[in-house]
Design an enzyme around this catalytic site. Sequence first.
Site, PDB file in Angstrom:
ATOM      1  NE  ARG A   1      -3.403   0.007   2.913  1.00 52.91           N
ATOM      2  CZ  ARG A   1      -4.725   0.124   2.780  1.00 52.91           C
ATOM      3  NH1 ARG A   1      -5.410  -0.891   2.298  1.00 52.91           N
ATOM      4  NH2 ARG A   1      -5.348   1.210   3.130  1.00 52.91           N
TER       5      ARG A   1
ATOM      6  CG  HIS B   1      -2.005  24.970 -30.742  1.00 51.68           C
ATOM      7  ND1 HIS B   1      -2.326  26.048 -31.529  1.00 51.68           N
ATOM      8  CD2 HIS B   1      -2.480  23.885 -31.394  1.00 51.68           C
ATOM      9  CE1 HIS B   1      -2.999  25.652 -32.590  1.00 51.68           C
ATOM     10  NE2 HIS B   1      -3.104  24.337 -32.538  1.00 51.68           N
TER      11      HIS B   1
ATOM     12  CG  ASN C   1      -5.174   3.079   8.457  1.00 53.40           C
ATOM     13  OD1 ASN C   1      -4.125   3.118   9.070  1.00 53.40           O
ATOM     14  ND2 ASN C   1      -5.531   2.068   7.677  1.00 53.40           N
ATOM     15  N   GLY C   2      -6.320   7.463   8.406  1.00 55.07           N
ATOM     16  CA  GLY C   2      -7.259   8.552   8.112  1.00 55.07           C
ATOM     17  C   GLY C   2      -6.691   9.875   8.567  1.00 55.07           C
TER      18      GLY C   2
ATOM     19  CE  LYS D   1       0.955   3.608 -14.515  1.00 54.49           C
ATOM     20  NZ  LYS D   1      -0.403   3.444 -14.102  1.00 54.49           N
TER      21      LYS D   1
HETATM   22  O1  M6R Z   1      -7.646   2.455  -6.458  1.00 52.59           O
HETATM   23  P1  M6R Z   1      -7.968   3.534  -7.461  1.00 52.59           P
HETATM   24  O2  M6R Z   1      -8.087   2.991  -8.851  1.00 52.59           O
HETATM   25  O3  M6R Z   1      -9.165   4.339  -7.092  1.00 52.59           O
HETATM   26  O4  M6R Z   1      -6.709   4.483  -7.451  1.00 52.59           O
HETATM   27  C1  M6R Z   1      -6.698   5.656  -8.205  1.00 52.59           C
HETATM   28  C2  M6R Z   1      -5.313   6.235  -8.289  1.00 52.59           C
HETATM   29  O5  M6R Z   1      -4.828   6.528  -7.011  1.00 52.59           O
HETATM   30  C3  M6R Z   1      -4.328   5.271  -8.975  1.00 52.59           C
HETATM   31  O6  M6R Z   1      -4.759   4.926 -10.251  1.00 52.59           O
HETATM   32  C4  M6R Z   1      -2.937   5.927  -9.093  1.00 52.59           C
HETATM   33  O7  M6R Z   1      -2.989   6.989  -9.995  1.00 52.59           O
HETATM   34  C5  M6R Z   1      -1.914   4.883  -9.524  1.00 52.59           C
HETATM   35  N1  M6R Z   1      -0.715   5.046  -8.759  1.00 52.59           N
HETATM   36  C6  M6R Z   1      -1.550   5.002 -10.951  1.00 52.59           C
HETATM   37  O8  M6R Z   1      -0.609   4.053 -11.346  1.00 52.59           O
END
Ligand code: M6R
Length: 588
Positions: free
Chosen positions: A27, A482, A96-97, A463
Amino acid sequence: MCGIVGYAGRNRAAEELFEGLKKLEYRGYDSAGISTADRGEIFTVKRSGMVEGLAPLLKGLPGTVGIGHTRWATHGAANDANAHPHVCGAFSVVHNGIIENYAELREELTAAGHVFSSQTDSEVIAHLLDYYYDGDLADALRLTCARLKGCWAIAALCTHFDGFAVARRASPVILGEGEGYFAASDIYALIGRAHSYCVLEEGDIALVTHRGFTIYDCHLNPVSRQFEPLKGEKGEDGTGDCPHYMLKEIRQNARTMRATCRKFLSSVDRAALHSRLQNADKIVMVGCGTAYNAALAGVRLLGGAYDCPVSAHIASEARYDPPRVTDRSVCIAVSQSGETADTLKAAAICREAGAYLIAMTNVGYSAITRMAHKVLPVCAGPEVCVAATKSYIGQLTCFHLMSVALSPDKRAEWLLSAADDVAKIASCGEYAQVIARMCIDSRAVFFLGRGADVDVAVEGSLKLKEVSYIFSDGYPAGELKHGTLALVDESVLSVVLITDDGLAEKCKNAVEQILSRSGKVAVVTTLRQTYDELKDRVHAAWLLPPAPAHLSHFLTATALQLVAYHAAVLSGRNPDKPRNLAKSVTVE
Ligand code: M6R
């Protein structure tokens, strides 16, 4: 983002918690800690850095009850003092939060004689528990939560209680039963150790002991929550034959397309979905990051299939400036994790305004699935790398099938044949490495395309920047003249995607404009003729298998994911854990 685990059972808690925290590493975090309780005493270890850093300290943690945490810094630097758990008197707390009113609570508690030892918002929770405790842990937690503003998943140990307590608001807490009793913020921490699980509802408080769970609502009325069997995703542990999860997951793109097709065809009520979309006065999509980029492709696909206006919205913007919806509108919330705070909020606003909410997600038990009227499963399997790859491919697959909801079989056939080409691309590193090398030798990298290639260009750029830290942007090739052309020189690389015959000539113009300013160009194309014309004029050219324009994004997206992967590896970065980023962004 932050992760929580809790354990009460017969085994040594320290080892159980350590294993749980390791499962949550994907995470993204910057410090970790564990508290255990034994014979009326709390033992705590915490430090900045990796979970592994706790390993030599575990023997100093006796007891069969405890809580653990991985922290992703929001308030206060990523150092030992700010790591969780936070201890005050008889209490140890992980959170968390974000506690929005922490500053005023801290001031109030300081005036009452409490001394704080961190800069975090979370520490006030331990002090509030100490302040309110009158012999009843659940009640102290209820009173504490009543004082908090913001969002939280909390686990708290108390020396006077043979177990621990948890509470949640807008941040998930999952209970698991197996060889002992577990709590976690993410089901991956429970896989392999719990045989059943339940997700606590908003406001719930639970006590967890060696004997089981007692669950209450926010007023401490006992409630029962449904436990479901927990099936482990076998074989998902580890990177297999690949050096990194990112590569392993890119190589699962084809599998994701096939599994998502199978699931869609076997489980979605296509007639009902088609009628819902057909009768909608508008279709709005919300998402963040890669999920938003997938929604951009969704706009083209659904916009071509249905008569109503179709739009995509960045969730963090939409929650403050929501799209206008009615009870005839459809909102599609796109989220790999199903837990992204901004996406949840934007989706909730649309639902409250009357829209029919469809969750397109990779995680079946996530918060978005509980909020939605309908779930469209993305079958990518657990995605561990912070960078979304196979989940993006799964989302694109879902949008394709939605765009022909009434008769998806022919489309599924095409998708399955595109999946074979995706598998071939994913297993070949040669061209990706050439372009990756050019990326790391460049001051900036622009990704350009026209039509549907623009959506992939934007995602390819995200990416590359997130895993290699190279500055990058993605935009329509026609926009070059542009403004962006001012940046082009021999130190800048432009990766130009060309997959649509009808737009190829225009894309070639952009290539010529870049070359005549000494810019470097890498072309990625599915068109043999374009490749033959350009291969000796540009600095690199990658010919992908031929594909109809509407399917080519699976191929080009896979190619650009590989480029980003190799750019990270060639520049010595760990692509699985980009700095400063978290997999699941559960704070707003
Ligand atoms: O879990 P989610 O698809 O809601 O996450 C959204 C973004 O946080 C996630 O796509 C983020 O941009 C990634 N690190 C992109 O690779």
